[in-house]
Scaffold this active site. Structure first.
Site, PDB file in Angstrom:
ATOM      1  N   THR A 126       0.828  -1.204   0.000  1.00  0.00           N
ATOM      2  CA  THR A 126       0.000   0.000   0.000  1.00  0.00           C
ATOM      3  C   THR A 126       0.864   1.257   0.000  1.00  0.00           C
ATOM      4  O   THR A 126       0.605   2.206  -0.752  1.00  0.00           O
ATOM      5  CB  THR A 126      -0.907   0.016   1.238  1.00  0.00           C
ATOM      6  OG1 THR A 126      -1.697  -1.172   1.260  1.00  0.00           O
ATOM      7  CG2 THR A 126      -1.814   1.225   1.236  1.00  0.00           C
ATOM      8  N   THR A 127       1.904   1.265   0.847  1.00  0.00           N
ATOM      9  CA  THR A 127       2.793   2.418   0.952  1.00  0.00           C
ATOM     10  C   THR A 127       3.524   2.662  -0.357  1.00  0.00           C
ATOM     11  O   THR A 127       3.930   3.791  -0.649  1.00  0.00           O
ATOM     12  CB  THR A 127       3.797   2.212   2.102  1.00  0.00           C
ATOM     13  OG1 THR A 127       3.085   1.798   3.278  1.00  0.00           O
ATOM     14  CG2 THR A 127       4.556   3.484   2.410  1.00  0.00           C
ATOM     15  N   TYR A 159     -12.704  -3.937  -2.073  1.00  0.00           N
ATOM     16  CA  TYR A 159     -13.920  -3.568  -2.797  1.00  0.00           C
ATOM     17  C   TYR A 159     -14.901  -4.734  -2.930  1.00  0.00           C
ATOM     18  O   TYR A 159     -16.083  -4.584  -2.644  1.00  0.00           O
ATOM     19  CB  TYR A 159     -13.622  -2.975  -4.183  1.00  0.00           C
ATOM     20  CG  TYR A 159     -14.867  -2.442  -4.866  1.00  0.00           C
ATOM     21  CD1 TYR A 159     -15.418  -1.226  -4.481  1.00  0.00           C
ATOM     22  CD2 TYR A 159     -15.512  -3.171  -5.854  1.00  0.00           C
ATOM     23  CE1 TYR A 159     -16.580  -0.757  -5.065  1.00  0.00           C
ATOM     24  CE2 TYR A 159     -16.677  -2.707  -6.438  1.00  0.00           C
ATOM     25  CZ  TYR A 159     -17.211  -1.500  -6.047  1.00  0.00           C
ATOM     26  OH  TYR A 159     -18.359  -1.038  -6.616  1.00  0.00           O
ATOM     27  N   TYR A 210      -2.407 -10.111   4.736  1.00  0.00           N
ATOM     28  CA  TYR A 210      -2.435  -8.727   5.207  1.00  0.00           C
ATOM     29  C   TYR A 210      -3.870  -8.336   5.509  1.00  0.00           C
ATOM     30  O   TYR A 210      -4.698  -8.247   4.600  1.00  0.00           O
ATOM     31  CB  TYR A 210      -1.816  -7.824   4.129  1.00  0.00           C
ATOM     32  CG  TYR A 210      -1.765  -6.345   4.457  1.00  0.00           C
ATOM     33  CD1 TYR A 210      -1.929  -5.860   5.759  1.00  0.00           C
ATOM     34  CD2 TYR A 210      -1.542  -5.432   3.445  1.00  0.00           C
ATOM     35  CE1 TYR A 210      -1.870  -4.503   6.029  1.00  0.00           C
ATOM     36  CE2 TYR A 210      -1.478  -4.065   3.706  1.00  0.00           C
ATOM     37  CZ  TYR A 210      -1.654  -3.615   4.995  1.00  0.00           C
ATOM     38  OH  TYR A 210      -1.596  -2.266   5.251  1.00  0.00           O
ATOM     39  N   ARG A 265      -8.961  -0.185   5.126  1.00  0.00           N
ATOM     40  CA  ARG A 265      -8.702   0.186   3.738  1.00  0.00           C
ATOM     41  C   ARG A 265      -9.444  -0.700   2.748  1.00  0.00           C
ATOM     42  O   ARG A 265      -9.779  -0.267   1.658  1.00  0.00           O
ATOM     43  CB  ARG A 265      -7.198   0.119   3.434  1.00  0.00           C
ATOM     44  CG  ARG A 265      -6.380   1.162   4.158  1.00  0.00           C
ATOM     45  CD  ARG A 265      -4.970   1.279   3.599  1.00  0.00           C
ATOM     46  NE  ARG A 265      -4.967   2.018   2.355  1.00  0.00           N
ATOM     47  CZ  ARG A 265      -4.263   3.142   2.143  1.00  0.00           C
ATOM     48  NH1 ARG A 265      -3.552   3.672   3.121  1.00  0.00           N
ATOM     49  NH2 ARG A 265      -4.298   3.737   0.975  1.00  0.00           N
ATOM     50  N   LYS A 317       0.117  -9.985   8.636  1.00  0.00           N
ATOM     51  CA  LYS A 317       0.351  -8.584   8.960  1.00  0.00           C
ATOM     52  C   LYS A 317      -0.976  -8.056   9.471  1.00  0.00           C
ATOM     53  O   LYS A 317      -1.922  -7.889   8.707  1.00  0.00           O
ATOM     54  CB  LYS A 317       0.817  -7.802   7.735  1.00  0.00           C
ATOM     55  CG  LYS A 317       0.998  -6.312   7.992  1.00  0.00           C
ATOM     56  CD  LYS A 317       1.338  -5.542   6.725  1.00  0.00           C
ATOM     57  CE  LYS A 317       1.423  -4.041   7.004  1.00  0.00           C
ATOM     58  NZ  LYS A 317       1.676  -3.255   5.760  1.00  0.00           N
ATOM     59  N   ILE A 329       5.779  -4.677   9.902  1.00  0.00           N
ATOM     60  CA  ILE A 329       5.940  -4.193   8.526  1.00  0.00           C
ATOM     61  C   ILE A 329       5.572  -2.722   8.586  1.00  0.00           C
ATOM     62  O   ILE A 329       4.407  -2.369   8.760  1.00  0.00           O
ATOM     63  CB  ILE A 329       5.082  -4.997   7.543  1.00  0.00           C
ATOM     64  CG1 ILE A 329       5.597  -6.443   7.501  1.00  0.00           C
ATOM     65  CG2 ILE A 329       5.128  -4.380   6.145  1.00  0.00           C
ATOM     66  CD1 ILE A 329       4.798  -7.392   6.620  1.00  0.00           C
TER      67      ILE A 329
END
Length: 294
Positions: A46-47, A109, A135, A140, A164, A206
């Protein structure tokens, strides 16, 4: 055996002004992270703005990182997708290119059911041999891996080895460790909850904070793992204002701003992300000064 222990950096993807990936800058950042004691590189998370990458860019960024790191520390490839078929293809490509592990975000989504998550992850992980870290970041993705679901996956799919956890729900994390009998590698996905998750049997983080303070995050984790709980806890609490500033807007807006303030020249963000707002920039600058980054 764990893919890594300690602090893995969820590394940003530097961009040129034309919004192409800046591979020269990425090379510099990888070297700085390794020199700073980071224990693993997580690329295309994501980052790293993976959601705005084409599949070709995604695979090239992973390939480049694997080549440059050259086995000095593990490289974990973010290959999750809301499309199971796409996640399979990205994962197979990452395995072919030499990644050490996979990070698989929940399908965003679509909001899969728990049975859907089991089918999704089982299909991906049976197509590759690489160890996978799931994850969980429902804020999000709109999709939460329930502890029972995770325990079932860990029991039945050999190469699902870790999670994570970024739900922020400490009770759910405790349930995960209980239901898995500790047979899972737990990583914090929130920089402000590293020590709490270590206390439940976690082995690392992480981290977004590692982009700007790799040695600090590494040392905080290893102090805890070596028995200096008090020292690690102090580092966690001291870092809270910096963690808050790094999430004053949606990640990775603040961390890219922070790196640019440090002179790292990581470039702009891809739309729909926008540059940090003035009030938040002030908050970020103050936190960085107090934390010794400026």
């Amino acid at each position: 055996m764990a893919i890594f222990k300690g602090a893995g950096v969820a590394i940003v993807t530097p961009m040129k002004e034309n919004l192409e990936i800046n591979y020269d800058k990425l090379d510099e950042m990888l070297e700085e992270q390794i020199a700073g004691g980071t224990d693993a590189i997580i690329i295309c998370g994501t980052t790293g703005e993976s959601a705005t990458m084409t599949e070709a860019e995604h695979s090239e960024a992973i390939r480049f990182t694997v080549e440059r790191v050259n086995h000095r520390i593990p490289v974990i490839a973010g290959t999750g997708s809301n499309c199971t078929r796409t996640a399979v293809e990205l994962s197979k490509e990452a395995e072919k290119d030499g990644a050490d592990g996979l990070l698989l975000v929940t399908p965003y989504y679509n909001k899969a059911t728990q049975n859907g998550l089991i089918a999704h992850y089982t299909q991906i992980c049976r197509e590759v041999k690489l160890p996978a870290i799931l994850y969980n970041v429902p804020s999000r993705t709109g999709c939460n891996i329930q502890p029972k679901t995770l325990a079932q996956l860990v029991k039945n799919v050999d190469n699902i080895v870790g999670v994570k956890e970024a739900s922020g729900n400490i009770g759910a994390v405790a349930q995960i460790m209980h239901l898995c009998d500790g047979n899972i590698d737990l990583y914090s996905g929130n920089d402000d909850q590293v020590v709490p998750l270590l206390s439940l049997g976690g082995i690392g983080v992480i981290s977004v904070l590692s982009n700007v303070a790799p040695a600090y995050v590494h040392d905080m984790v290893y102090r805890y793992l070596s028995g200096d709980v008090e020292g690690s806890c102090k580092m966690q609490l001291d870092a809270l204002p910096m963690c808050d500033a790094l999430f004053c807007e949606v990640n990775p807006i603040p961390v890219k701003a922070a790196l640019n303030l440090m002179g790292k020249e990581v470039g702009p963000l891809r739309a729909p992300l926008t540059e940090i707002e003035p009030a938040h920039r002030e908050q970020l600058e103050k936190a960085m000064k107090d934390f010794g980054l400026l």
